[in-house]
Design an enzyme around this catalytic site. Sequence first.
Site: not given
Length: 577
Positions: A36, A279, A289
């Site tokens: 994104e 992850r 982020k």
Amino acid sequence: MSDIPPVANNFIRQIVLDDRAADKHGGRVVTRFPPEPNGYLHLGHAKSICLNFGIAREFGGVCHLRFDDTNPAKEDVEYVESIKADVQWLGFEWDVLRHASDYFEVFYRCAEKLIRDGKAFVCDLSAEQVREYRGTLTEAGRNSPWRDRSVEENLDLFRRMRAGEFADGAMTLRAKIDMASGNINLRDPALYRIRKVPHQNTGDAWCIYPMYDYAHSLSDAVEGITHSLCTLEFEDHRPLYDWCVAQVDLLRHPELVQPLLDAGMPAPVSVPRQIEFARGNLDYTVMSKRKLMALVQDGLVSGWDDPRMPTLSGVRRRGFPPAAIRAFWERAGVSKQNSVIEFSVLEGCVREVLDASAPRRFAVLDPVRLTIENLPEDHAELLTFPNHPKNDSFGVREVAFSRQVYIERDDFMEVPPKGFHRLVPGGEVRLRGVGIVKCTDVKKDTSGNVTEVICTLDADTRHGQPGADRKVKGTIHWVSARHAVAAEVRLYDRLFTVVDPDDDGGGKTYRDHLSPGSLRTVTAHLEASLAHVPAESAFQFERLGYFVTDLRDHAAGKPVFNRTATLRDSYAKAAGK
Ligand code: ATP
Ligand code: MG
């Protein structure tokens, strides 16, 4: 490419192997990396990049870079550009570049199809009401009072949503699945919402935007993705992913992708399979982020590419070679087990790559003068040094030597601790490549700080002389004072002082754990050959560590170096490991 390590097997690679053996997807392998564009990429993203591009490369498949740009309020072209640059820097080239927003018209048509099939409805509940109706983990939800609208009414309302007739939040398009499902993601999830915000790619063309699960699954299907690799938190979303793909059924409804074909874009549709993996996490590091953005916006670091940041642009400026990051994630492996890897393991990979690739140079970070009293005032000579101790192909260079040199302040001690093998009053040490010097005197300022160390050079220990092999315990490096080039050197250290900065225990947050000593700037003295090197050149400063010329601030004639890593893991030493 020769620097790609052999591929270690993992469960995802095994699935791909099995699928190929069974001739699923016609033997094709198509993966994608779907960031994104709402921030810069970090080391965690690198794990996903290496996996997706790595699998495609290994099996002769293709990998797409797809911007998941369905949330216009948070997205920006600055992030789009940085993401492309970072993927390429890491060593990968996408076969296809797409944006989820390329498919907005297709998504819209798919939504109308779902409405016509009685699988989606326009709902007037507010966000708060939706929460009330949703139920809990132990309690079923309740049907929305708007769930039984007719197909005609739904189509009319949805078209008017698109036309901009309703305010943000006034209504949503929801899938009609099962409000009693044990999986909350299947309780009539929203597919579209109204958001009157210009989009970085589509401008004002749209005021309704698709939700993540809907857009992501259909993007995969539109692009012909075979294996859709994502992180574990999406495991519970997989049933919805599969529902969207199955209900829309692009394979049997090619008319839905006609807008793409009209625009000259291929649409090799597939039924993709989502596979989740754990992850990548690193200790002493925050990787969300949102938190990294806050550090930037609040000026706690100098930007997304601050060399202390775990962003790819940050570690790049820090001097981490892309090959080290690839090797690190390769070694870390891919599994479904969440874990945290020590940052020092990554630094170990960095040292390994730089040990082989970085030319050696002399630099003194904390200088004190050393005068060789038995050399003439105007003594000058050029000494030849290999640029790499283990690799002759790096060649040699000449380094100026003269009567006065700088040495590291801590290479001389008046009152040495036990086991100190460098220079002490009356003691001897080897000046690297010169010969053995003996300390005969020390000069100090009024506060007692050493300002100059006086030595004599034993001429018999110079190169080619009979005493050249005479043993002394210590060897130290030096830079000729007359020829030295002054440089700004930034000594970076960990940004956080605690192993898990995400742990909010004790009323503290990651911001309370920022290390005050994470950046120290010194003026160093470098050998003259370092005066004119390009930006992003890596060197080993002998005995000190790996350093790189700063990507932004370095200029030939005005050098700025960043410390990439010390030569050894000082943390392991401090912890007695
Ligand atoms: P963050 O939580 O840092 O905001 P994100 O998952 O929201 O990250 P995206 O831009 O959506 O960021 O991520 C793009 C891809 O990278 C996704 O497929 C995501 O699963 C993957 N990814 C993100 N963080 C990691 C990580 N730490 N390890 C492995 N893959 C990751
Ligand atoms: Mg995300």
